[in-house]
Design an enzyme around this catalytic site. Structure first.
Site, PDB file in Angstrom:
ATOM      1  N   GLY B  43      57.984  45.688  12.034  1.00  0.00           N
ATOM      2  CA  GLY B  43      58.798  44.798  12.849  1.00  0.00           C
ATOM      3  C   GLY B  43      59.810  45.512  13.729  1.00  0.00           C
ATOM      4  O   GLY B  43      60.389  44.892  14.606  1.00  0.00           O
ATOM      5  N   CYS B 252      39.307  18.153  19.287  1.00  0.00           N
ATOM      6  CA  CYS B 252      38.722  18.846  20.433  1.00  0.00           C
ATOM      7  C   CYS B 252      37.614  17.961  21.000  1.00  0.00           C
ATOM      8  O   CYS B 252      36.727  17.512  20.283  1.00  0.00           O
ATOM      9  CB  CYS B 252      38.159  20.199  20.009  1.00  0.00           C
ATOM     10  SG  CYS B 252      37.172  21.002  21.305  1.00  0.00           S
ATOM     11  N   CYS B 255      34.074  20.050  20.501  1.00  0.00           N
ATOM     12  CA  CYS B 255      33.515  20.397  19.185  1.00  0.00           C
ATOM     13  C   CYS B 255      34.084  19.526  18.068  1.00  0.00           C
ATOM     14  O   CYS B 255      33.653  19.631  16.931  1.00  0.00           O
ATOM     15  CB  CYS B 255      33.726  21.874  18.875  1.00  0.00           C
ATOM     16  SG  CYS B 255      35.393  22.280  18.350  1.00  0.00           S
ATOM     17  N   CYS B 277      39.564  23.091  22.418  1.00  0.00           N
ATOM     18  CA  CYS B 277      40.034  24.270  21.694  1.00  0.00           C
ATOM     19  C   CYS B 277      40.465  25.339  22.689  1.00  0.00           C
ATOM     20  O   CYS B 277      39.739  25.635  23.646  1.00  0.00           O
ATOM     21  CB  CYS B 277      38.905  24.866  20.840  1.00  0.00           C
ATOM     22  SG  CYS B 277      38.429  23.856  19.446  1.00  0.00           S
ATOM     23  N   CYS B 283      35.313  27.384  19.379  1.00  0.00           N
ATOM     24  CA  CYS B 283      34.730  26.132  19.856  1.00  0.00           C
ATOM     25  C   CYS B 283      33.218  26.290  20.018  1.00  0.00           C
ATOM     26  O   CYS B 283      32.443  25.445  19.579  1.00  0.00           O
ATOM     27  CB  CYS B 283      35.372  25.759  21.193  1.00  0.00           C
ATOM     28  SG  CYS B 283      35.129  24.036  21.665  1.00  0.00           S
TER      29      CYS B 283
END
Lengths: 198, 307
Positions: B43, B252, B255, B277, B283
């Site tokens: 980090g 979606c 899909c 998506c 997708c």
């Protein structure tokens, strides 16, 4: 001794500077990202004693004119790394960005190496420590980033009190040295974030 | 040194006059050292000597330099831009590495060894032999609170992150909720405050204890940072205002997925729209498995997408 004389006796470095460096780096990255899990690589490298081929490979892939290198030995091993890496040689451990320890039993205290600062912890030293042997799945318990739950590893040939010093090093976070342990032709990463317990 | 030069010439023939993966070996070494320290201090933003790249800042120069330093001939690269494999940034970066490194590329998340991403984390969970490289515009999460680098550096050293909590609190005071929806600040390994790059906060939980190594490159700001595998990544929140991700009422349209991040697509000038998506590979894989959304078949076909 002239440069030509030196180079004619000098053992070769990495056979392919581009692709071997990349493979060695990925190996070291894998070791550092997954502490306590040993990794190895087939490399055709024959550095002068007492350098382990893995130690030499890591230096050849990572050390250059920007990173002072300290070794616990003089002579052929130091000449080899100095020549191939083109790096300045540190006179004292505290001045080194990378340090090679071929005789772990007689190594300086971890505190002798650069610890970095709270504001620039990346300036601490990376130690390459050649140990006598290692066994996975037994011994010390390692936890921390890069480790899913815990890993166990036994490393032989480290000086007495090393793991107490390591606990001090770990407690310094974000300061502290990072280590790569080389033994039996394998490398184990030991970043400062790794907590080691019995 | 002569050995380096010989090897570089030897490899350049295969990659059109460039060294393998564009960058010279000394640059790669410098970046590799920065990556190793970034992994050792999860980090924390490690400064590095960012190079001029053959595309402008803001187009992923940081991510490209990280990928170029990590990638090898055996890797398989996937590049996504907002989840899609077929948008300009993704296409040009994928071509860049196909040309300068000669590596195999793929659009399949599961088949890639390295995934470079702009602003999304793939929906499919990543595995521990994969590396995710984020393109980062502003690596410093405290930058809008404190413009001086010297000060933010000190704030990280002292773990002085109260200001960020105040910012989130101001959201609650003004809007009744934490309104930050992307680049949502996280705490890595309970120590460093980190900008996850402008991914939607929907993706933040995927970063937590992810089995894959996550690397972040910011080219203009010259910073590299990392999250090692299985490292705790916690999104900042409050006990009474816990962290929440976006949700949609729709699925979606292509899909039918209800578990993925959806983009709104305007379909005409009469207010028509659909949700699809954002992750095109996810997708397409779902549609290949036979999943159908309410508008499947009524919009563009797979063939048109591939062009």
């Amino acid at each position: 001794m002239s440069l030509i004389e030196t180079s004619s006796k000098m053992a070769p470095g990495l056979a392919d500077a581009v692709f071997d460096s990349q493979r060695v780096f990925r190996l070291v990255l894998d070791a550092m990202a997954r502490p306590g899990r040993s990794v190895a690589l087939d490399l055709d490298l024959d550095p002068p004693a007492p350098l382990d081929p893995m130690t030499a490979a890591a230096c050849l892939a990572l050390v250059d004119f920007e990173t002072p290198l300290w070794l616990d030995v003089q002579g052929a091993a130091a000449d080899y790394l100095h020549f191939h890496c083109g790096c300045p040689m540190a006179a004292r451990p505290g001045e080194a960005a990378f340090a090679v320890i071929t005789d772990a039993a007689a190594m300086p205290e971890l505190g002798a190496f650069s610890q970095g600062s709270d504001e620039a912890p990346e300036t601490s030293a990376t130690l390459l420590i050649q140990a006598q042997g290692l066994a996975e799945g037994e011994g010390l318990r390692l936890t921390g980033p890069g480790i899913e739950n815990e890993v166990r590893i036994r490393i032989d040939g480290l000086p007495p009190g090393f793991w107490d010093r390591w606990a001090d090093n770990h407690a310094l976070f974000p300061r502290g040295v990072d280590a790569l342990i080389v033994a039996d032709g394998r490398v184990v990463g030991l970043p400062r974030t790794t907590r080691v317990e019995d | 040194m002569s050995q380096t030069a010989t090897a570089a010439v030897g490899t350049s023939a295969a990659t059109g006059g460039y060294n393998f993966a564009y960058l010279d070996e000394q640059t790669k070494r410098m970046i590799r050292r920065a990556i190793l320290k970034a992994v050792a201090v999860p980090g924390y933003q490690v400064p590095f000597g960012s190079r001029e790249m053959p595309l402008p800042y803001g187009w992923g120069t940081g991510g490209i330099q990280v990928t170029a330093s990590v990638i090898g001939p055996e890797d398989r690269l996937k590049v996504i831009d907002q989840g899609a494999d077929d948008t300009t940034n993704a296409v040009s970066i994928r071509r860049f590495f196909a040309r300068t490194a000669g590596v195999e590329t793929t659009t399949r998340t599961a088949e890639a060894t390295i995934i470079q991403t702009r602003h999304r984390v793939p929906e499919e969970p990543l595995k521990d032999d994969q590396i995710l490289v984020y393109q980062v515009p502003i690596p410093e999460p405290l930058r809008w609170l404190e413009p001086r680098e010297r000060e933010t550096r000190k704030m990280h050293a002292l773990q002085e992150y109260g200001g960020m909590h105040v910012r989130l609190y101001e959201d609650i005071a003004r809007f009744g909720q934490i309104a930050t929806s992307y680049n949502y600040p996280v705490l890595v390994n309970d120590r460093y405050l980190m900008a996850p790059s402008p991914i939607p906060k929907f993706d933040n939980p995927k970063m937590d204890r992810m089995p894959a190594l996550q690397l972040f490159g910011a080219g203009r700001e010259k910073r590299i940072y990392a999250v090692p595998p299985y490292t705790p990544v916690k999104s900042l929140d409050f006990e009474d205002y816990p962290f929440e991700v976006q949700t949609w009422e729709d699925c979606c349209a292509l899909c039918g997925a209800t578990d993925s991040y959806l983009d709104e697509v305007i379909t005409d000038d009469k207010g028509g729209h659909m949700y699809v998506c954002s992750d095109t590979d996810y997708c397409e894989a779902r549609r290949a498995e036979g999943h159908r959304g309410p508008q499947a078949g009524t919009s563009f076909t797979d063939d048109e997408r591939d062009e």
